[in-house]
Design an enzyme around this catalytic site. Sequence first.
Site, PDB file in Angstrom:
ATOM      1  CD  GLU A   1      -1.809  -2.356   1.529  1.00 15.03           C
ATOM      2  OE1 GLU A   1      -0.633  -2.646   1.810  1.00 15.03           O
ATOM      3  OE2 GLU A   1      -2.739  -3.179   1.571  1.00 15.03           O
TER       4      GLU A   1
ATOM      5  CG  HIS B   1     -11.221  -5.945   8.061  1.00 15.55           C
ATOM      6  ND1 HIS B   1      -9.948  -6.017   8.538  1.00 15.55           N
ATOM      7  CD2 HIS B   1     -11.190  -6.598   6.864  1.00 15.55           C
ATOM      8  CE1 HIS B   1      -9.186  -6.697   7.693  1.00 15.55           C
ATOM      9  NE2 HIS B   1      -9.910  -7.050   6.669  1.00 15.55           N
TER      10      HIS B   1
HETATM   11  C1  LIG Z   1      -2.412  -4.667   4.528  1.00 11.10           C
HETATM   12  C2  LIG Z   1      -3.545  -5.391   3.935  1.00 11.10           C
HETATM   13  N1  LIG Z   1      -3.819  -5.228   2.635  1.00 11.10           N
HETATM   14  C3  LIG Z   1      -4.836  -5.896   2.080  1.00 11.10           C
HETATM   15  C4  LIG Z   1      -5.613  -6.733   2.815  1.00 11.10           C
HETATM   16  C5  LIG Z   1      -6.759  -7.488   2.161  1.00 11.10           C
HETATM   17  N2  LIG Z   1      -6.414  -8.907   2.156  1.00 11.10           N
HETATM   18  C6  LIG Z   1      -6.907  -9.742   3.070  1.00 11.10           C
HETATM   19  S1  LIG Z   1      -6.226 -11.252   2.943  1.00 11.10           S
HETATM   20  C7  LIG Z   1      -5.268 -10.808   1.646  1.00 11.10           C
HETATM   21  C8  LIG Z   1      -4.361 -11.787   0.988  1.00 11.10           C
HETATM   22  C9  LIG Z   1      -3.152 -12.109   1.771  1.00 11.10           C
HETATM   23  O1  LIG Z   1      -2.475 -13.153   1.151  1.00 11.10           O
HETATM   24  P1  LIG Z   1      -1.407 -14.034   1.892  1.00 11.10           P
HETATM   25  O2  LIG Z   1      -0.525 -13.187   2.740  1.00 11.10           O
HETATM   26  O3  LIG Z   1      -0.714 -14.848   0.879  1.00 11.10           O
HETATM   27  O4  LIG Z   1      -2.236 -14.963   2.884  1.00 11.10           O
HETATM   28  P2  LIG Z   1      -3.282 -16.112   2.564  1.00 11.10           P
HETATM   29  O5  LIG Z   1      -4.645 -15.500   2.577  1.00 11.10           O
HETATM   30  O6  LIG Z   1      -2.935 -16.703   1.257  1.00 11.10           O
HETATM   31  O7  LIG Z   1      -3.140 -17.064   3.685  1.00 11.10           O
HETATM   32  C10 LIG Z   1      -5.493  -9.490   1.316  1.00 11.10           C
HETATM   33  C11 LIG Z   1      -4.853  -8.813   0.200  1.00 11.10           C
HETATM   34  C12 LIG Z   1      -5.324  -6.858   4.176  1.00 11.10           C
HETATM   35  N3  LIG Z   1      -6.047  -7.622   4.991  1.00 11.10           N
HETATM   36  N4  LIG Z   1      -4.288  -6.190   4.710  1.00 11.10           N
END
Ligand SMILES: Cc1ncc(C[n+]2csc(CCOP(=O)(O)OP(=O)(O)O)c2C)c(N)n1
Lengths: 321, 321, 370, 370
Positions: D81, D150
């Site tokens: 971000e 959130h």
């Molecule tokens: C800083 C931030 N940006 C965006 C989001 C929205 N978001 C929630 S889960 C996610 C994906 C995260 O992927 P990863 O770290 O690979 O974890 P996984 O869900 O695959 O376990 C995103 C982009 C968030 N929660 N926090």
Amino acid sequence: MEPSSSLLPKDLQRIYKSLRLIRRAEEEVARIYPSDKIKSPVHLSIGQESVAVGVCDVLGRNDAVSGTYRGHATYLAKGGSLKGMMAELFGKDTGCARGKGGSMHLIEANANVLGSSAVVGTTIPIAMGWALAAQKRKTGAVIAAFLGDGATEEGAFYESLNFASLHKLPILFVCENNGYAIHTPLSKRWATEHLCARVATYDIPTFRIEDGDVFAIRNVTAWAVDAARKGAGPAFMECRIYRWREHVGPGDDYHIGYRQKTELQPWIETDQVEKVGTMLDAADRTRIDKAVEKELAEAVAFAESSPFPKPRALLENVYAG
Amino acid sequence: MEPSSSLLPKDLQRIYKSLRLIRRAEEEVARIYPSDKIKSPVHLSIGQESVAVGVCDVLGRNDAVSGTYRGHATYLAKGGSLKGMMAELFGKDTGCARGKGGSMHLIEANANVLGSSAVVGTTIPIAMGWALAAQKRKTGAVIAAFLGDGATEEGAFYESLNFASLHKLPILFVCENNGYAIHTPLSKRWATEHLCARVATYDIPTFRIEDGDVFAIRNVTAWAVDAARKGAGPAFMECRIYRWREHVGPGDDYHIGYRQKTELQPWIETDQVEKVGTMLDAADRTRIDKAVEKELAEAVAFAESSPFPKPRALLENVYAG
Amino acid sequence: MPAKAKAKTSKSKTGAAKASGGRLLKYVDALKEAVIQEMDRDPDVFVFGLDVDDPKGIQGSTLGLQQRFGRERVFNTPLSEDAMTGMAIGAAMAGMRPIHVHIRMDFLMLCMNQLINMAAKAHYMYGGQVKVPMVVRSMIGKSWGQGAQHSQGLYSMFMHVPGLKVVAPSNAHDAKGCLIQAIRDDNPTIFVEHRLLYPTEAYTPNDAYTVPFGKARVVAKGSDVTMVGVSNMVIECLRAHELLAEAGVSSEVIDPISLVPLDVNTILKSARRTKKLLVVDNSWLACGASAEIVARVLEEAGPEAGIRVQRMGFAPTTCPTAPNLEALFYPNPATIAEAAFKLAKPKARPWKPDPKQAQLAYQMQFRGPF
Amino acid sequence: MPAKAKAKTSKSKTGAAKASGGRLLKYVDALKEAVIQEMDRDPDVFVFGLDVDDPKGIQGSTLGLQQRFGRERVFNTPLSEDAMTGMAIGAAMAGMRPIHVHIRMDFLMLCMNQLINMAAKAHYMYGGQVKVPMVVRSMIGKSWGQGAQHSQGLYSMFMHVPGLKVVAPSNAHDAKGCLIQAIRDDNPTIFVEHRLLYPTEAYTPNDAYTVPFGKARVVAKGSDVTMVGVSNMVIECLRAHELLAEAGVSSEVIDPISLVPLDVNTILKSARRTKKLLVVDNSWLACGASAEIVARVLEEAGPEAGIRVQRMGFAPTTCPTAPNLEALFYPNPATIAEAAFKLAKPKARPWKPDPKQAQLAYQMQFRGPF
Ligand SMILES: Cc1ncc(C[n+]2csc(CCOP(=O)(O)OP(=O)(O)O)c2C)c(N)n1
Ligand SMILES: Cc1ncc(C[n+]2csc(CCOP(=O)(O)OP(=O)(O)O)c2C)c(N)n1
Ligand SMILES: [Mg+2]
Ligand SMILES: [Mg+2]
């Protein structure tokens, strides 16, 4: 990988119990979910259990973990209370966060489950702070910081690697690389897949495990924890793994188009819950499976029957002391 | 390194002129500073001129640079107006930022000097955005993003490397590694010095220049700019260099204890201003030196005689349009 | 000298200085003394941040700490505000008491995620299972063309979010007492220091003591108008108080000291009496501390109290560097006095103090280092 | 259904819908339509952010954009971000018009440095040499235990800092018009969307049009009390308006639409008439939008206007997840109506609407996805 020869049947049983409990607990969450009794966004780790279990099986009670919002597995593997988790998902006062955190903020101070966060990457530096405290207080404790592949894109990850290495902090970074951030594959997010090579430039030993093998994960952790306790500093482990269900919610999502079910197939074939299960005596396995079901039923009943927080709880715990 | 054979005397003269102008301009700032006419914190780049000059000598007018708060050299080397800079330091209405930015926020839109920032690392992603725009508009332009060694510790740097490589953006990252962030040496801030190796894990070509040689810097830039124009994406150059004066202010700081003057000595011996000067015909050099002094005197006079902004300027430019 | 005038008032109000001896101490030294005494008392306290161990030691406020307490307890960091903040939170959750130092408040924008999404919320969202006893020291810059990004007083962002405490002591006595309170407090505390206050002196007890949060102090008595100043604006208000006296206006000056918790009652009591309230802030007005103070007072008092309010603070612009514009950007004793006069005597002929007289001694002295 | 009731009011007020035809459109589709029409018009507009091109397309608001405009103009990003925000600023400075999408406003805490220290300041601190025409779309989450991180509506932090514009449209008509205005605006604009508004419908013109910033709208007329709602609190106030009518209280409801610039006059005019002002915000009170609105109104009106004020917003706590606590955390039509009744009729017997009646249709319907 075969379990290292030092693993006794009771070790295998313990590992299986943990894998099985997590799998079944999340399946149970998925089953209950449509009833709307769980009013909390759930990010299931079904298929990813072996990472949490392989790591936590090595950690002692005084060691810690920090998890992500996909954190049921980490919480349970480290010894978080199943009842506390279920009640938390139900929003009950008996939940591990008194019904104030929900699925994304599981915590269990007694078991040194440090708490998880709904903002990706946030807990990485926090885990490092816990490691710093362990170092300063010479407790000999180590922390495993779990993070997703998406979290490696956040700047805080690199800031943390640098500092952890500079100060030789007792921390194991565990990247659960399931190839997706929500629905976006690595190819749209990573310039390259040289993650381990990059981390190694901080003079941090790195390990990559391709197949989710719980014993391989356990072995690397054992090495890293031992090194960290001796003051060698951090280590990094990247575990390729696969999320079987949808990103958030109880169902699956192969129909929405961002991935094919064929991707899942090899992971089902090497399912670690099943694999370790078949290594046990049939009788032992049945006994454990039954115990798991009993625990689970009790936890659900506990969650169901527990009261919601009292209205005055709204205003409690804003400030400590 | 010897200048590449393609450099003609007029090229050497141009490079010398730029080096000399920057050196003398900053010496002049230091001379004036005790008079308190310059009410702006100045971060002099005396000793570091060859990085800005070597890079900017390759860039065309449509190419851009983004600098740091230690940005006089970048600004001038890229063709920023000396008068505009002096007036800005004096807080005058004729300054390049109308007296609203000061020494740390030099800008010259006409010369594509993108502006600098007092918050370390901030301009790295901003430069990337400029590169993105150049790519989308297919202008063929390239940007050189200058950053200090300290800026490589900020997470935004890694986030930027990843994205720039993923999208093959036309950007050259130029790290001016002078070994210090204020008074803190690398050893207290970097786990290792494997910066280039780390950047290379993003599939970004990297170059490290140990001695501040203006021709070596120029050659790398020429290669990188050419590659970027052809769509090959970003490159990274780490230039070891030395800050002769104190971190902020006009004087030096060898007496306060964090570094020894012996560190400076080798850099004085390979001073690039002097080195390139001796490559010129004596007459040419004298002519250029005189021209520089004249420009300088004019700029100072301009700054002195320019008016302060009108009071109503306080409320102007808060919102555009 | 207003700083001393203030100090005396403070002394007589608290009585603390008298009780345990005390001496004139600079704000910067009071900060350091607080940290030394707490580090002596509690091995879990540690200090870190960019440049805390360098030869300038955060304008002197951390000078010598590393020599005294060692590298384990006083250390520099890389330029990684975000991760370093998370680290402080984690260490605090593990039971330690970190003090994280930032030489400019503007840099807190790099660690807002950790401060807002984790530090403020951890105790609550984890159902009380953890505490985050950390102190974030941060300095507001001013003068000498520090400009847009080295001059902000962004504390209202922290006031907005439950779970954080916010304090902004205006003098050495309160700086020491508040810092000790903040270190002992079990919650994350944003500790706001104004650069121009560093050389100001006040009587300060030798021993450790706390200045409680949530208790404002009346630093000058008056009956025609109430002025509330935040951080160094207390000093500016005290000077305005003197100027106003020459014009026959009796003004009361209140220092809230802590912004969260905020002692509205003390302000309300005074404003009910004077029926005029001028809040002078060290930041912009919109959604700032001045908005909150005015809103709280009038929400509670109701229209029947008949209180007229006015806010002063930064001009609604980015901070410019040209010295003449910079002077217009900030409230100063003259503009404060002028506004207070008009509030107090709406029907009188407009009055302006002599601008020469209105210059604050410490302001005229101040120049770099930054 | 209040959303439609609102839409009609909006239609009759602006006249825009009638003028150019129009149809009932969902808020989510209005957002998308605005972007499509602007991208058709101006090749410099592009859209990016986490998940803008994924199968869910930011709850549908970016669905199909990439198919239509290609990967060059609609693209996903890594989880970065901070750098992505700087990138938007740089692209804007180079003359493009980026729209940066965040699925939760809470994530803006990761890019505060770029937003506050660069985007807000660039035009000013560079003496007008650059402009930063960018839009930051950000959604506020609510319900279904989304919890602490959130659910925040952190716009007051942006209202505090000069150089940014802040808008929070409450219905599809304004969502489209404000988004087009924001895209065309030469300044960085924080665009606040409430998740619960996405399915609500309003009459919305087919063609492109702008809703000007700095012009509040009276969405319901009344004479006993003025209610100002922010974002989805407008909808809650409209429902309270109906409940109040049943209790014989005539309430006026005002939607500021844009928070920076803020149209104080429209609010002031109404409050002068009703002498009661209730501001209902989508965030905490301290230093929030409600503080600013109350302070501005009373600073200008003075005590002689006799206006009584009250603020409502989030409870002064972190957002809990237990459904019963979550319900207490937010203002709702019943609590709003109750407070407004008390303000309007301080001497009447306290009154509470029937809680059943007070449930909003859209609230009862809402559940994941999040
Ligand atoms: C800083 C931030 N940006 C965006 C989001 C929205 N978001 C929630 S889960 C996610 C994906 C995260 O992927 P990863 O770290 O690979 O974890 P996984 O869900 O695959 O376990 C995103 C982009 C968030 N929660 N926090
Ligand atoms: C984000 C941020 N943190 C801290 C500071 C305080 N600070 C000003 S200059 C500086 C050192 C930066 O070092 P480097 O990037 O190596 O640049 P150099 O001064 O050596 O040119 C620091 C820490 C700052 N301006 N911005
Ligand atoms: Mg993933
Ligand atoms: Mg440096």
